[in-house]
Design a protein around this motif. Structure first.
Motif, PDB file in Angstrom:
ATOM      1  N   ILE A 128       4.156 -31.770 -23.187  1.00  0.00           N
ATOM      2  CA  ILE A 128       3.223 -31.183 -22.784  1.00  0.00           C
ATOM      3  C   ILE A 128       3.027 -29.656 -23.608  1.00  0.00           C
ATOM      4  CG2 ILE A 128       2.197 -29.896 -20.845  1.00  0.00           C
ATOM      5  CD1 ILE A 128       3.728 -31.885 -18.952  1.00  0.00           C
ATOM      6  N   PRO A 129       2.011 -29.520 -24.234  1.00  0.00           N
ATOM      7  CA  PRO A 129       1.654 -28.456 -25.030  1.00  0.00           C
ATOM      8  C   PRO A 129       1.987 -27.112 -24.147  1.00  0.00           C
ATOM      9  CG  PRO A 129       0.128 -29.991 -25.659  1.00  0.00           C
ATOM     10  CD  PRO A 129       0.803 -30.485 -24.473  1.00  0.00           C
ATOM     11  N   LYS A 130       2.228 -26.033 -24.811  1.00  0.00           N
ATOM     12  CA  LYS A 130       2.508 -24.935 -24.204  1.00  0.00           C
ATOM     13  C   LYS A 130       1.134 -24.099 -23.546  1.00  0.00           C
ATOM     14  CE  LYS A 130       6.813 -23.544 -24.315  1.00  0.00           C
ATOM     15  NZ  LYS A 130       7.552 -23.345 -22.998  1.00  0.00           N
ATOM     16  N   GLN A 131      -0.124 -24.396 -24.089  1.00  0.00           N
ATOM     17  CA  GLN A 131      -1.406 -23.712 -23.588  1.00  0.00           C
ATOM     18  C   GLN A 131      -1.653 -24.527 -22.474  1.00  0.00           C
ATOM     19  OE1 GLN A 131      -0.872 -25.093 -26.997  1.00  0.00           O
ATOM     20  NE2 GLN A 131      -2.806 -26.003 -27.545  1.00  0.00           N
ATOM     21  N   ILE A 132      -1.438 -25.823 -22.606  1.00  0.00           N
ATOM     22  CA  ILE A 132      -1.696 -26.772 -21.203  1.00  0.00           C
ATOM     23  C   ILE A 132      -0.600 -26.569 -20.067  1.00  0.00           C
ATOM     24  CG2 ILE A 132      -1.576 -29.162 -20.500  1.00  0.00           C
ATOM     25  CD1 ILE A 132      -3.883 -28.757 -22.496  1.00  0.00           C
ATOM     26  N   GLU A 133       0.540 -25.909 -20.365  1.00  0.00           N
ATOM     27  CA  GLU A 133       1.495 -25.704 -19.290  1.00  0.00           C
ATOM     28  C   GLU A 133       1.116 -24.367 -18.797  1.00  0.00           C
ATOM     29  OE1 GLU A 133       6.298 -24.109 -19.193  1.00  0.00           O
ATOM     30  OE2 GLU A 133       5.825 -25.828 -20.932  1.00  0.00           O
ATOM     31  N   HIS A 134       0.709 -23.441 -19.488  1.00  0.00           N
ATOM     32  CA  HIS A 134       0.080 -22.111 -18.866  1.00  0.00           C
ATOM     33  C   HIS A 134      -1.151 -22.319 -18.228  1.00  0.00           C
ATOM     34  CE1 HIS A 134       2.877 -19.292 -20.809  1.00  0.00           C
ATOM     35  NE2 HIS A 134       2.941 -19.919 -21.825  1.00  0.00           N
ATOM     36  N   LEU A 135      -2.101 -23.163 -18.589  1.00  0.00           N
ATOM     37  CA  LEU A 135      -3.295 -23.321 -18.012  1.00  0.00           C
ATOM     38  C   LEU A 135      -3.105 -24.278 -16.648  1.00  0.00           C
ATOM     39  CD1 LEU A 135      -6.265 -23.165 -18.394  1.00  0.00           C
ATOM     40  CD2 LEU A 135      -6.322 -25.596 -18.998  1.00  0.00           C
ATOM     41  N   THR A 136      -2.181 -25.225 -16.691  1.00  0.00           N
ATOM     42  CA  THR A 136      -2.108 -26.004 -15.365  1.00  0.00           C
ATOM     43  C   THR A 136      -0.794 -25.647 -14.368  1.00  0.00           C
ATOM     44  OG1 THR A 136      -0.672 -27.647 -16.614  1.00  0.00           O
ATOM     45  CG2 THR A 136      -3.316 -27.695 -16.692  1.00  0.00           C
ATOM     46  N   GLY A 137       0.114 -25.196 -15.134  1.00  0.00           N
ATOM     47  CA  GLY A 137       1.445 -25.008 -14.368  1.00  0.00           C
ATOM     48  C   GLY A 137       2.397 -26.097 -14.496  1.00  0.00           C
ATOM     49  N   LEU A 138       1.976 -27.162 -14.966  1.00  0.00           N
ATOM     50  CA  LEU A 138       2.715 -28.616 -15.226  1.00  0.00           C
ATOM     51  C   LEU A 138       3.254 -28.404 -16.488  1.00  0.00           C
ATOM     52  CD1 LEU A 138      -0.207 -30.715 -14.233  1.00  0.00           C
ATOM     53  CD2 LEU A 138       1.511 -30.421 -13.003  1.00  0.00           C
ATOM     54  N   SER A 139       4.628 -28.673 -16.410  1.00  0.00           N
ATOM     55  CA  SER A 139       5.507 -28.740 -17.519  1.00  0.00           C
ATOM     56  C   SER A 139       6.303 -30.064 -17.566  1.00  0.00           C
ATOM     57  CB  SER A 139       6.730 -27.515 -17.323  1.00  0.00           C
ATOM     58  OG  SER A 139       7.561 -27.714 -16.188  1.00  0.00           O
ATOM     59  N   ASN A 140       7.148 -30.084 -18.893  1.00  0.00           N
ATOM     60  CA  ASN A 140       7.657 -31.258 -18.801  1.00  0.00           C
ATOM     61  C   ASN A 140       8.762 -31.341 -17.955  1.00  0.00           C
ATOM     62  OD1 ASN A 140       6.588 -32.093 -21.500  1.00  0.00           O
ATOM     63  ND2 ASN A 140       7.544 -30.221 -22.676  1.00  0.00           N
ATOM     64  N   LYS A 141       9.390 -30.380 -17.513  1.00  0.00           N
ATOM     65  CA  LYS A 141      10.489 -30.441 -16.473  1.00  0.00           C
ATOM     66  C   LYS A 141       9.651 -30.959 -14.894  1.00  0.00           C
ATOM     67  CE  LYS A 141      13.894 -27.414 -14.281  1.00  0.00           C
ATOM     68  NZ  LYS A 141      14.541 -26.072 -14.206  1.00  0.00           N
ATOM     69  N   SER A 142       8.761 -30.506 -14.804  1.00  0.00           N
ATOM     70  CA  SER A 142       8.042 -30.331 -13.248  1.00  0.00           C
ATOM     71  C   SER A 142       7.573 -32.091 -13.242  1.00  0.00           C
ATOM     72  CB  SER A 142       6.869 -29.487 -13.145  1.00  0.00           C
ATOM     73  OG  SER A 142       5.620 -29.752 -13.718  1.00  0.00           O
ATOM     74  N   VAL A 143       7.039 -32.658 -14.357  1.00  0.00           N
ATOM     75  CA  VAL A 143       6.661 -34.048 -14.277  1.00  0.00           C
ATOM     76  C   VAL A 143       7.695 -35.237 -14.624  1.00  0.00           C
ATOM     77  CG1 VAL A 143       4.203 -33.260 -14.568  1.00  0.00           C
ATOM     78  CG2 VAL A 143       5.597 -33.970 -16.630  1.00  0.00           C
ATOM     79  N   ALA A 144       9.039 -34.716 -14.856  1.00  0.00           N
ATOM     80  CA  ALA A 144       9.927 -35.618 -15.470  1.00  0.00           C
ATOM     81  C   ALA A 144      10.348 -36.708 -14.537  1.00  0.00           C
ATOM     82  CB  ALA A 144      11.292 -34.676 -15.713  1.00  0.00           C
ATOM     83  N   LEU A 145      10.251 -36.367 -13.219  1.00  0.00           N
ATOM     84  CA  LEU A 145      10.552 -37.337 -12.212  1.00  0.00           C
ATOM     85  C   LEU A 145       9.255 -38.304 -11.641  1.00  0.00           C
ATOM     86  CD1 LEU A 145      13.303 -35.503 -10.230  1.00  0.00           C
ATOM     87  CD2 LEU A 145      13.768 -37.203 -12.002  1.00  0.00           C
ATOM     88  N   ALA A 146       8.152 -37.934 -12.107  1.00  0.00           N
ATOM     89  CA  ALA A 146       6.813 -38.376 -11.934  1.00  0.00           C
ATOM     90  C   ALA A 146       6.620 -39.692 -12.255  1.00  0.00           C
ATOM     91  CB  ALA A 146       5.467 -37.458 -12.224  1.00  0.00           C
TER      92      ALA A 146
END
Length: 936
Positions: free
Chosen positions: A52-70
């Motif tokens: 997940i690109p950094k700017q998308i992470e900052h915009l949405t609050g979603l990170s590679n870590k937070s969606v790892a188990l999704a």
């Protein structure tokens, strides 16, 4: 029984904008609506299997870590497909969500989406016609819809669903005739948005509601009924100006705060307008004085319907603010009501008859359909018919020219909407107002008109008076464009072309005996000749420019060649200009003759044919305007004017323009304003320089001005700082790339050490653009709202977003240096990228300075330096807007402290303001200390 529609309101978050390029969905949110009730919610994070690109992470609050188990999209594709099956999909900007979602489903082996789709952006544009922003956050904020997690799919889908229900209710409250018209127009809207209008109309017909008493219907159009205007009574015998402090306090009570500086201004204004003072009056009222109420309160006791006071301000936006905010505030404390009215030119108003005709035209462009539907809603709301209420970023689309007011060629009473006409209503208001609010541009153009629209002015207040000289100069500037003239010639056209004006006039002549075919033939012949002669003449001028410019200057992309007819005019050019002018005169004469011949038999033609003559008349007026400029350039020569040829080297002929402007407007202002109006009050926050009004007087042509300086109530020693980074290299030693890098580095330093809203002010749009693109790539700027003039919408939209943001970065030029009111936390830091001198490469500045040098005057001393000084004062004025504000200005230009003229500029800034050089590293530390101290 008919199956009821189920709406699926959808929002998705993604790693980027294109499935085909490998972007993936990271969140899906959906809300189901049946019978106008939310019946089901579904939301899930999605593991995209890519970073997940950094700017998308900052915009949405979603990170590679937070969606790892999704779940992966492949795991839930069938669930989503089945959820949406048979539903009408709704989204805010649906074309993105629909296409992306369909692409993801197909990638997983599912069929593409075939659902109907409705776009809430488009619905909002139609049903909320006066909104300045259609961003989801701004719309839900307007309706107080709670939005807990912006840019999270579940939250965005939920608030979009609520917004949709609000918009549907809004549609159902419109008159049936309005919605019927909308249904006729809606076929060209996005996807199946038209279906929504049709089904809602059916619902409305099944449960009709009576028409509101505030509305009327005529010719199938519903408009708001205009309220009658009551002439105000003479109140001065009963109410006297509150001369002492006790009386003022009684008036203000708890409604408004009373300030000593404001009282000083009120009394000075009242005394001036009550006396027979022979001189005009200038009051510089610093930021925080409350100058608007400072002049409005006293004039309330002076102005009458018989002898109104005219207030001129800088922009139409400030006009609106004066009427809708300041006059309303004034009337809450007065023991009587002051009637005020706005005066603008005709073309600000909608012409109802022309709009009715435009509704009959087929519209295959979606944008025109949206405009028509937007106006149908707006007509049920507006009392003024002022198109500025629509808050559009531009009105350049041909549609606006079709429907805006241009007056009448025949008797106004013949207009079928005469009784409801908005422009006439505005004029009626003016006659019953004791305060008339206009703008500098209208005022200056009106001074130039033979038939004045303003009533006789006995008392005038010029607010933001520092702009009057430049606006007057602009009003008297003229441009002849070769390309524009070619376009006009093309639109007038040929008799054989059925779509051209001459083609349609030819058709009209077949039923009207008074239109002479010989006039049409002669006009056509002259147009052919003009095309050839004008092309040849422009070619000669280009040769002249090349010879004048020299090889070195000719390497520039944009060329601006000053022209002096007395010294640089050869026989061939003189003969050619006379030929061109003779043809223009003949075409102009024949055009007006054809219009008059048609109008002689206006009783035999339809409304549409009458508008053809009116539009043709307008086209000939444009042609004649260009002809008059051509004549002035090549047949007249005034001492106070400069003329230059301007064109781009890549397309010299089509970009060729002849520009003419007054070097200063003081003569124009003196002859048309100063000598004709007995009592004029000038006011603004930046009229004097180091205690002297002499520059302001010179610009206006004033002499012996009565003067008053009212200083700010703010304690700048405690509330503000001005810092210059110590390490700065002189700007002239920096390459463009290094200069941009330096600005980005300084802004990054601020971002890393502060969470405050920061405004960065530029002199150049090009540098602004490069800094904007560079900051977008910086990790430190991601997650901060980065707004830039020219990229983030209109000025008003940008300011609204900036005001609401936390840690926002606003990059602005030109109009952002002033007229921006951002109190408290909405603005704490201003960065000045360089001292605000006008660019010497700007065509007008170049020729003006050349002209001043020819007069043995120093352009820097008498023009550039005073302008830059006032500009910096204006920029600083954005920073401290209340007694509790704290703010820092950082100037990235060491000329401010290292040159004698820089020190001169410093002397014009508020007294007590601490100014120091600080290392970039220390700026970071001191920022925190100074601004955090503001919170204690």
């Amino acid at each position: 029984m008919k199956h009821k529609d189920t709406y699926a309101v959808v929002d998705i978050e993604t790693t980027g904008g294109n499935v085909a390029s490998g972007d993936r969905m990271i969140q899906f949110g959906c809300v189901l609506i049946e019978d106008d009730q939310i019946v089901h919610r579904f939301a899930t994070d999605i593991n995209p299997l890519i970073s997940i690109p950094k700017q998308i992470e900052h915009l949405t609050g979603l990170s590679n870590k937070s969606v790892a188990l999704a779940p992966y999209f492949e795991d839930i594709a069938a669930t989503i497909y089945n959820l949406l099956d048979g539903c009408i999909i709704i989204a805010h900007n649906i074309q993105f969500d629909y296409v992306f979602l369909s692409g993801e489903l197909q990638r997983c082996g599912m069929p593409p989406l075939k659902n109907k789709g409705i776009d809430t952006v488009e619905l909002a544009q139609v049903l909320l016609p006066t909104e300045s922003s259609y961003r989801l956050n701004d719309l839900v904020s307007k309706f107080n819809i709670e939005h807990t997690n912006p840019h999270q799919a579940d939250s965005d889908a939920a608030v979009t669903a609520e917004l949709f229900l609000v918009l549907k209710q809004k549609l159902k409250e419109l008159p049936l005739v309005t919605v019927e018209k909308m249904v006729e127009l809606s076929e060209n809207l996005t996807m199946e948005t038209a279906y929504f209008f049709k089904t809602t109309l059916t619902e409305m017909k099944n449960r009709p509601i009576p028409l509101s008493k505030l509305l009327m219907i005529k010719n199938g159009l519903a408009i708001k009924v205009k309220q009658p205007i009551f002439e105000q009574k003479n109140y001065r015998e009963d109410a006297r100006y509150p001369a002492n402090l006790d009386h003022k306090e009684q008036l203000f009570q708890t409604k408004l705060t009373i300030r000593n500086q404001q009282i000083k201004m009120m009394d000075a204004v009242y005394d001036y307008f009550s006396s027979n003072e022979p001189n005009h009056f200038a009051i510089e009222a610093a930021t925080g004085v409350g100058k608007t109420l400072g002049y409005l309160l006293p004039l309330a006791y002076i102005a009458t319907v018989e002898d109104p006071v005219v207030i001129s301000t800088y922009t139409t936006l400030l006009q609106k603010q004066l009427l809708d905010k300041d006059m309303v505030q004034l009337n809450t404390i007065l023991p009587f009501t002051v009637q005020a009215a706005i005066l603008k030119s005709k073309n600000h108003y909608i012409h109802l008859t022309k709009f009715e005709e435009a509704l009959k035209d087929p519209a295959d462009q979606k944008v025109e359909v949206v405009y028509k539907m937007k106006l149908l809603t707006w007509l049920t709301e507006t009392e003024t018919g002022d198109l500025d209420e629509l808050n559009l970023t531009n009105y350049n689309h041909l549609f606006w020219n079709k429907i805006r007011h241009r007056g009448w060629l025949t008797k106004p009473e013949e207009d079928q909407w005469y009784d409801e006409d908005f422009y006439l209503h505005a004029q009626h208001k003016i006659k019953h107002a004791s305060v008339i609010i206009t703008n500098h541009s209208f005022l200056c153009h009106d001074l130039n008109r033979k038939e004045k629209e303003l009533p006789r002015i006995g008392k005038l207040i010029v607010d933001e008076a520092q702009h009057l000289p430049d606006v007057a100069m602009e009003a008297s500037s003229e441009v002849f464009g070769y390309y524009r003239m070619q376009q006009v010639i093309k639109l007038i056209g040929h008799a054989s072309d059925e779509k051209s004006f001459l083609g349609r006039i030819t058709q009209l002549s077949q039923q009207l005996s008074k239109i002479e075919p010989s006039h049409i033939e002669n006009m056509e012949m002259n147009l052919f000749s003009l095309e050839d002669e004008l092309t040849d003449f422009i070619y000669q001028l280009l040769v002249y420019c090349k010879n004048t410019a020299g090889s070195e200057l000719y390497q520039q992309e944009q060329l601006d060649i000053q022209f002096n007819r007395e010294t640089q005019w050869n026989l061939t050019l003189r003969k050619s200009s006379k030929k061109v002018l003779a043809l223009m005169n003949e075409i102009s004469y024949l055009g007006f003759e054809l219009v008059n011949q048609g109008l002689d038999e206006s009783h035999q033609i339809t409304q549409r044919e009458r508008y053809l003559l009116e539009d043709f008349f307008d086209m000939i007026k444009i042609f004649e305007g260009q002809k008059d400029i051509f004549y002035a350039v090549f047949q007249e020569n005034e001492d106070n004017e400069v003329t230059w040829f301007s064109y781009k080297e890549k397309s010299p002929k089509n970009s060729f323009m002849i520009k003419r402007s007054k070097v200063n407007s003081s003569k124009f202002i003196k002859e048309n304003l100063l000598d004709k109006i007995a009592l004029i009050l000038y006011t603004g926050a930046t009229l004097e320089i180091n205690g002297s009004f002499s520059y302001f007087e010179t610009q206006l042509g004033e002499e012996n001005l009565k003067q008053l300086i009212i200083e700010s109530p703010y304690d700048y020693k405690k509330q503000a700082r001005l810092w210059i980074p110590k390490e700065l290299r002189p700007i002239k030693d920096l390459s463009r790339k290094d200069y941009v890098h330096m600005i980005v580095e300084q802004v990054e330093n601020i971002i890393k050490n502060s969470v405050e809203n920061t405004m960065v002010l530029f002199n150049s749009y090009e540098i602004l653009q490069e800094v904007y693109f560079a900051l977008q790539k910086k990790p430190s700027a991601s997650g901060r709202e980065l707004l830039a003039q020219g990229f983030s919408g209109s000025r008003e939209r940008i300011l609204k977003r900036f005001f609401r943001s936390t840690g926002g970065i606003l990059l602005g030029a030109d109009s952002f240096w002033e007229g921006v009111d951002l109190p408290g936390k909405s603005l704490s830091i201003i960065v000045i990228t360089r001292l605000p001198f006008e660019s010497p490469d700007r065509p007008f500045v170049k020729v003006k300075h050349r002209y001043l040098e020819q007069k043995h005057l120093n352009p820097f001393t008498i023009d550039s330096l005073p302008k830059a000084t006032l500009r910096l004062k204006q920029g600083f004025g954005r920073l401290i807007r209340s007694e509790n504000d704290k703010g820092i200005m950082i100037v990235l230009d060491n000329r401010l402290i290292q040159t004698s003229y820089g020190k001169q500029i410093i002397r014009s800034l508020p007294k007590g303001l601490p100014i120091e050089e600080v290392t970039t590293e220390n700026i970071g530390k001191k920022l925190k200390n100074f601004l955090n101290a503001a919170e204690k």
